[in-house]
Design a protein around this motif. Structure first.
Motif, PDB file in Angstrom:
ATOM      1  N   ASP A   6      42.683  30.673  30.863  1.00  0.00           N
ATOM      2  CA  ASP A   6      41.909  31.837  31.295  1.00  0.00           C
ATOM      3  C   ASP A   6      41.264  31.533  32.647  1.00  0.00           C
ATOM      4  OD1 ASP A   6      40.944  34.410  30.751  1.00  0.00           O
ATOM      5  OD2 ASP A   6      39.106  33.670  29.829  1.00  0.00           O
ATOM      6  N   LEU A  31      37.460  36.798  37.216  1.00  0.00           N
ATOM      7  CA  LEU A  31      38.130  35.528  37.543  1.00  0.00           C
ATOM      8  C   LEU A  31      38.790  35.594  38.919  1.00  0.00           C
ATOM      9  CD1 LEU A  31      39.645  34.724  34.014  1.00  0.00           C
ATOM     10  CD2 LEU A  31      37.730  33.555  35.139  1.00  0.00           C
ATOM     11  N   LYS A  83      47.273  44.078  32.124  1.00  0.00           N
ATOM     12  CA  LYS A  83      46.082  44.047  31.272  1.00  0.00           C
ATOM     13  C   LYS A  83      45.338  45.374  31.423  1.00  0.00           C
ATOM     14  CE  LYS A  83      42.802  40.385  30.130  1.00  0.00           C
ATOM     15  NZ  LYS A  83      42.035  39.289  30.723  1.00  0.00           N
ATOM     16  N   ARG A 132      31.869  36.914  23.407  1.00  0.00           N
ATOM     17  CA  ARG A 132      30.926  38.000  23.732  1.00  0.00           C
ATOM     18  C   ARG A 132      30.332  38.621  22.475  1.00  0.00           C
ATOM     19  NH1 ARG A 132      33.101  40.811  29.377  1.00  0.00           N
ATOM     20  NH2 ARG A 132      33.887  38.858  30.233  1.00  0.00           N
TER      21      ARG A 132
END
Ligand code: E4P
Length: 217
Positions: A6, A31, A83, A132
């Motif tokens: 990730d 990111l 995504k 999260r």
């Protein structure tokens, strides 16, 4: 269990790739920001040496614009997984893009019902965010277990991609719960090799070996 990294940090991906630890990569807008690189350029570089799915996230919020962005991202390489966020527009885009044969990773999943919708929309991957949920005192791992059960009950082919992994225990528990894939930051993957008993055992062996006065080479 497949391991995705990730990050959009190419050097970190390369290092783990050389060890055979990279089955794919996930990125997101945060990111990309952290990498300081252009999304198309950095994603292309990652796809030049990673054969598995590389997730690149759209930033549009309306289905038509998501589809257009998804098509652009998918042009980067054949192993791009577009995504998309888990919204009705994201699900609509998922249906269209998977219908075109593209891989789709539906992200920001926080409930079993959302995962059910993603599977029905034909998602290749569903990304439930463990960390999260834990952050707000909910049980991220329970979500992985629930989705596994639901997908198995109805034989959905969507792969469970355990995301927002922050600890080595998240990796173990996701594997035990039957997640197909986990995506974790490079530092969490590196920590998987650590154990205090390994360190202590090695120190003892080194001490005893020195006393033998021998050499292997
Ligand atoms: C996964 O696809 C996401 O990019 C990522 O796992 C989110 O992790 P975070 O909650 O630690 O930001």
């Amino acid at each position: 269990m497949k391991f995705f990294v990730d990050t959009a940090d190419v050097a970190a991906i390369r290092e783990l790739h050389e060890l055979g630890m990279v089955d794919g990569v996930t990125t997101n807008p945060s990111l990309i920001l952290k990498s300081g690189r252009d999304i198309i350029e950095v994603t292309k570089e990652i796809c030049s040496f990673v054969d598995g799915p590389v997730s690149a996230e759209v930033v549009a919020l309306q289905a038509d614009a998501m589809i257009a962005e998804g098509r652009r991202l998918a042009e980067i390489a054949p192993n791009i997984a577009v995504k998309l966020p888990l919204t009705w527009d994201g699900l609509k885009a998922c249906k269209v893009l998977t219908g075109e044969g593209k891989m789709v990773n539906v992200t920001l999943c926080f409930s079993p019902n959302q995962a059910l919708l993603a599977a029905k929309a034909g998602a290749t991957f569903i990304s439930p965010f463990i960390g999260r949920l834990d952050d707000i005192n909910l049980d991220g791992m329970e979500l992985i277990r629930d989705i596994r059960q639901i997908y198995d009950n109805y034989d959905f082919k969507t792969q469970i991609l355990a995301a927002s992994i922050r600890t080595v225990n998240h990796v173990t528990e996701s594997a035990v719960a039957g997640a197909d894939v986990m995506t974790a930051p490079p530092e969490v993957i590196r920590k998987l090799a650590n154990h205090p008993l390994t360190d202590a055992g090695l120190a003892q062996f080194m001490k005893d070996w020195e006393k033998t006065g021998q050499k292997i080479l």
